[in-house]
Design an enzyme around this catalytic site. Structure first.
Site, PDB file in Angstrom:
ATOM      1  CE  LYS A  24      -2.124  -1.162   3.943  1.00  0.00           C
ATOM      2  NZ  LYS A  24      -1.747  -2.557   4.050  1.00  0.00           N
ATOM      3  NE  ARG A  99      -5.266  -1.752   9.152  1.00  0.00           N
ATOM      4  CZ  ARG A  99      -3.657  -0.771   9.095  1.00  0.00           C
ATOM      5  NH1 ARG A  99      -4.016   0.382   8.335  1.00  0.00           N
ATOM      6  NH2 ARG A  99      -2.870  -1.720   8.618  1.00  0.00           N
ATOM      7  NE  ARG A 185       2.022  -4.896  10.527  1.00  0.00           N
ATOM      8  CZ  ARG A 185       2.955  -4.952  10.542  1.00  0.00           C
ATOM      9  NH1 ARG A 185       4.095  -5.514  10.337  1.00  0.00           N
ATOM     10  NH2 ARG A 185       2.912  -3.984   9.466  1.00  0.00           N
TER      11      ARG A 185
HETATM   12  P1  AP5 Z   1       5.106  -1.723   1.857  1.00  0.00           P
HETATM   13  O1  AP5 Z   1       4.865  -1.040   0.317  1.00  0.00           O
HETATM   14  O2  AP5 Z   1       5.767  -0.743   2.449  1.00  0.00           O
HETATM   15  O3  AP5 Z   1       3.216  -2.603   2.131  1.00  0.00           O
HETATM   16  P2  AP5 Z   1       2.466  -2.043   3.276  1.00  0.00           P
HETATM   17  O4  AP5 Z   1       1.066  -2.645   2.193  1.00  0.00           O
HETATM   18  O5  AP5 Z   1       1.897  -0.432   3.486  1.00  0.00           O
HETATM   19  O6  AP5 Z   1       2.507  -1.683   5.211  1.00  0.00           O
HETATM   20  P3  AP5 Z   1       2.384  -2.042   6.105  1.00  0.00           P
HETATM   21  O7  AP5 Z   1       3.201  -2.600   6.711  1.00  0.00           O
HETATM   22  O8  AP5 Z   1       2.704  -0.440   5.775  1.00  0.00           O
HETATM   23  O9  AP5 Z   1       0.726  -2.071   6.283  1.00  0.00           O
HETATM   24  P4  AP5 Z   1       0.103  -2.286   7.481  1.00  0.00           P
HETATM   25  O10 AP5 Z   1      -1.131  -1.711   6.650  1.00  0.00           O
HETATM   26  O11 AP5 Z   1       0.290  -3.328   8.215  1.00  0.00           O
HETATM   27  O12 AP5 Z   1       0.685  -1.156   8.468  1.00  0.00           O
HETATM   28  P5  AP5 Z   1       0.375   0.568   8.647  1.00  0.00           P
HETATM   29  O13 AP5 Z   1       1.477   1.481   8.691  1.00  0.00           O
HETATM   30  O14 AP5 Z   1      -0.875   0.819   8.050  1.00  0.00           O
HETATM   31  O15 AP5 Z   1       5.851  -3.037   1.850  1.00  0.00           O
HETATM   32  C1  AP5 Z   1       6.548  -3.672   2.234  1.00  0.00           C
HETATM   33  C2  AP5 Z   1       7.811  -4.246   1.508  1.00  0.00           C
HETATM   34  O16 AP5 Z   1       7.741  -5.162   0.817  1.00  0.00           O
HETATM   35  C3  AP5 Z   1       8.390  -3.108   2.016  1.00  0.00           C
HETATM   36  O17 AP5 Z   1       9.937  -3.611   2.087  1.00  0.00           O
HETATM   37  C4  AP5 Z   1       8.619  -2.369  -0.302  1.00  0.00           C
HETATM   38  O18 AP5 Z   1       9.869  -2.073  -0.333  1.00  0.00           O
HETATM   39  C5  AP5 Z   1       8.083  -4.072  -0.797  1.00  0.00           C
HETATM   40  N1  AP5 Z   1       7.170  -4.101  -1.257  1.00  0.00           N
HETATM   41  C6  AP5 Z   1       6.447  -3.643  -1.966  1.00  0.00           C
HETATM   42  N2  AP5 Z   1       6.227  -4.016  -2.806  1.00  0.00           N
HETATM   43  C7  AP5 Z   1       7.036  -5.013  -3.456  1.00  0.00           C
HETATM   44  C8  AP5 Z   1       6.807  -5.977  -4.775  1.00  0.00           C
HETATM   45  N3  AP5 Z   1       6.237  -5.490  -5.720  1.00  0.00           N
HETATM   46  N4  AP5 Z   1       7.562  -6.746  -4.979  1.00  0.00           N
HETATM   47  C9  AP5 Z   1       8.440  -6.939  -4.085  1.00  0.00           C
HETATM   48  N5  AP5 Z   1       8.220  -5.985  -2.615  1.00  0.00           N
HETATM   49  C10 AP5 Z   1       8.036  -4.996  -2.447  1.00  0.00           C
HETATM   50  O19 AP5 Z   1      -0.220   0.090  10.268  1.00  0.00           O
HETATM   51  C11 AP5 Z   1       0.475  -0.198  11.528  1.00  0.00           C
HETATM   52  C12 AP5 Z   1      -0.115  -0.510  12.525  1.00  0.00           C
HETATM   53  O20 AP5 Z   1      -1.016   0.757  12.568  1.00  0.00           O
HETATM   54  C13 AP5 Z   1      -1.586  -1.796  12.577  1.00  0.00           C
HETATM   55  O21 AP5 Z   1      -0.517  -2.506  12.835  1.00  0.00           O
HETATM   56  C14 AP5 Z   1      -1.796  -0.431  13.166  1.00  0.00           C
HETATM   57  O22 AP5 Z   1      -2.052  -1.012  14.483  1.00  0.00           O
HETATM   58  C15 AP5 Z   1      -2.261   0.860  12.928  1.00  0.00           C
HETATM   59  N6  AP5 Z   1      -3.362   1.039  12.766  1.00  0.00           N
HETATM   60  C16 AP5 Z   1      -3.437   1.881  11.042  1.00  0.00           C
HETATM   61  N7  AP5 Z   1      -3.748   1.956  10.404  1.00  0.00           N
HETATM   62  C17 AP5 Z   1      -5.588   1.763  11.494  1.00  0.00           C
HETATM   63  C18 AP5 Z   1      -6.638   2.002  11.297  1.00  0.00           C
HETATM   64  N8  AP5 Z   1      -6.911   2.638  10.286  1.00  0.00           N
HETATM   65  N9  AP5 Z   1      -7.537   1.468  12.510  1.00  0.00           N
HETATM   66  C19 AP5 Z   1      -7.044   0.944  13.370  1.00  0.00           C
HETATM   67  N10 AP5 Z   1      -5.094   0.877  14.000  1.00  0.00           N
HETATM   68  C20 AP5 Z   1      -4.562   1.241  13.042  1.00  0.00           C
END
Ligand code: AP5
Length: 230
Positions: A24, A99, A185
Site C-alpha cells: 500500500k 480497516r 498483524r
Molecule cells: P509496503 O509498501 O510498505 O506495504 P504496506 O502494505 O504499506 O505495509 P504496511 O506494513 O505498512 O501495512 P500495514 O497496513 O500493516 O501497516 P500500517 O503502517 O498501515 O511494502 C512492504 C515491503 O514490501 C517493503 O519493504 C517494500 O519495499 C516491499 N514491496 C512493496 N511492493 C513490492 C513488490 N511489488 N515486490 C517486492 N517487494 C515489494 O499500520 C501499522 C499499525 O498501525 C497497525 O498494525 C495498527 O496497529 C495501526 N493502524 C494503522 N491504521 C489503522 C486503522 N485504520 N485502524 C486501527 N489501527 C490502525
C-alpha cells in the site's frame, strides 16, 4: 468499473486496501504523485504520534506493538478531521483506513455529513500470506517522519547501504515487522479487515489488483485501473 464520483466535484477519492505488506505504502507514493493527491496513511500518522509522545501516540503504541488495531474511535477521529481539511477538497488517498466495518461506516457518515465526494475507487492489493512475510522481513524504513520512505533489502535497496536515498537518515526495521508481530498483524487483517473487500465489491467501487510481481508491474496495473476511473 462503476464509479461513485459526481462530475465537477474535484479529483479522485481513493482508498488503498490490503494485508500488511501488500504494498500500500509503495503504491501510494506513485498514486499521490501521479494524481496530485494528499496521502493520508493512518499507520504513518500513528507512528508520528508515538514518536512525538502525544496522548494518542501513547494510547496507540500498546496496540501497534502487539500487531493489533488501534481502537476505532481514535483512528476515525483522526481521519474525519484530516479529510475535511482544505487540501482534500480536490481528492484524497487513504492508505490503511478504513480497516474495520465500523471504520468504513464512519467514513461513509463523514462523507455524508460534510457533503464530500464519495469514494471513487478502492484499490485492493491482493497477495498471499507467504509473500507478505517475505516482504516484511526485508523491509527497512526511514524513521524521519517528514520522509518515511520505505525500502526492501532484497527488492528495493537504497543506493547507499543503510542510508535513505531521499533524506540521508539511517534506515531501520519497524518494531512491528518482527516475525511474531507480523503473524499477529496478518491474523488481525483476516479477522477484522478482509470483510471490507466484499463490502466495497458490492458497492461497485472495488478494483482488485494482483499485488505480486515487481513494484513497477503492480504500479502499471494500479494506474491502468485508476486511469479508467479518472
Ligand atoms: P509496503 O509498501 O510498505 O506495504 P504496506 O502494505 O504499506 O505495509 P504496511 O506494513 O505498512 O501495512 P500495514 O497496513 O500493516 O501497516 P500500517 O503502517 O498501515 O511494502 C512492504 C515491503 O514490501 C517493503 O519493504 C517494500 O519495499 C516491499 N514491496 C512493496 N511492493 C513490492 C513488490 N511489488 N515486490 C517486492 N517487494 C515489494 O499500520 C501499522 C499499525 O498501525 C497497525 O498494525 C495498527 O496497529 C495501526 N493502524 C494503522 N491504521 C489503522 C486503522 N485504520 N485502524 C486501527 N489501527 C490502525
Amino acid at each position: 468499473m462503476a464509479s461513485g464520483s459526481d462530475e465537477g466535484m474535484g479529483g479522485l477519492n481513493v482508498v488503498l486496501l490490503g494485508a500488511p505488506g501488500a504494498g500500500k505504502g509503495t503504491q501510494a507514493q506513485l498514486i499521490k504523485d501521479r494524481f496530485d493527491l494528499p496521502h493520508i496513511a493512518t499507520g504513518d500518522i500513528l507512528r508520528a504520534a508515538v514518536a512525538a509522545g502525544t496522548e494518542v501516540g501513547l494510547r496507540a503504541k500498546a496496540y501497534m506493538d502487539k500487531g493489533e488495531l488501534v481502537p476505532d474511535e481514535v483512528v476515525v477521529a483522526i481521519v474525519a478531521d484530516r479529510i475535511a481539511e482544505d487540501d482534500c477538497a480536490d481528492g484524497w488517498l487513504l492508505d490503511g483506513f478504513p480497516r474495520t466495518v465500523p471504520q468504513a461506516e464512519a467514513l461513509d457518515r463523514t462523507i455524508a455529513e460534510k457533503s464530500l465526494k464519495p469514494i471513487d475507487c478502492v484499490v485492493y492489493l491482493s497477495i498471499t500470506a507467504e509473500a507478505v512475510v517475505e516482504r516484511l522481513s526485508g523491509r527497512r524504513v526511514c524513521p524521519n517522519t517528514e520522509c518515511g520512505a520505505a525500502y526492501n533489502v532484497e527488492t528495493m535497496p537504497p543506493k547507499a547501504e543503510g542510508i535513505c536515498d531521499r533524506c540521508g537518515t539511517g534506515i531501520i526495521q519497524r518494531d512491528d515487522d518482527k516475525p511474531d508481530t507480523v503473524r499477529q498483524r496478518l491474523e488481525t487483517y483476516e479477522k477484522r479487515t478482509s470483510a471490507l473487500v466484499a463490502r466495497y465489491r458490492d458497492a461497485g467501487v472495488l478494483a482488485e489488483i494482483q499485488a505480486e510481481g515487481t513494484p513497477e508491474e503492480v504500479s502499471e496495473r494500479v494506474l491502468a485501473e485508476l486511469g479508467s476511473v479518472e
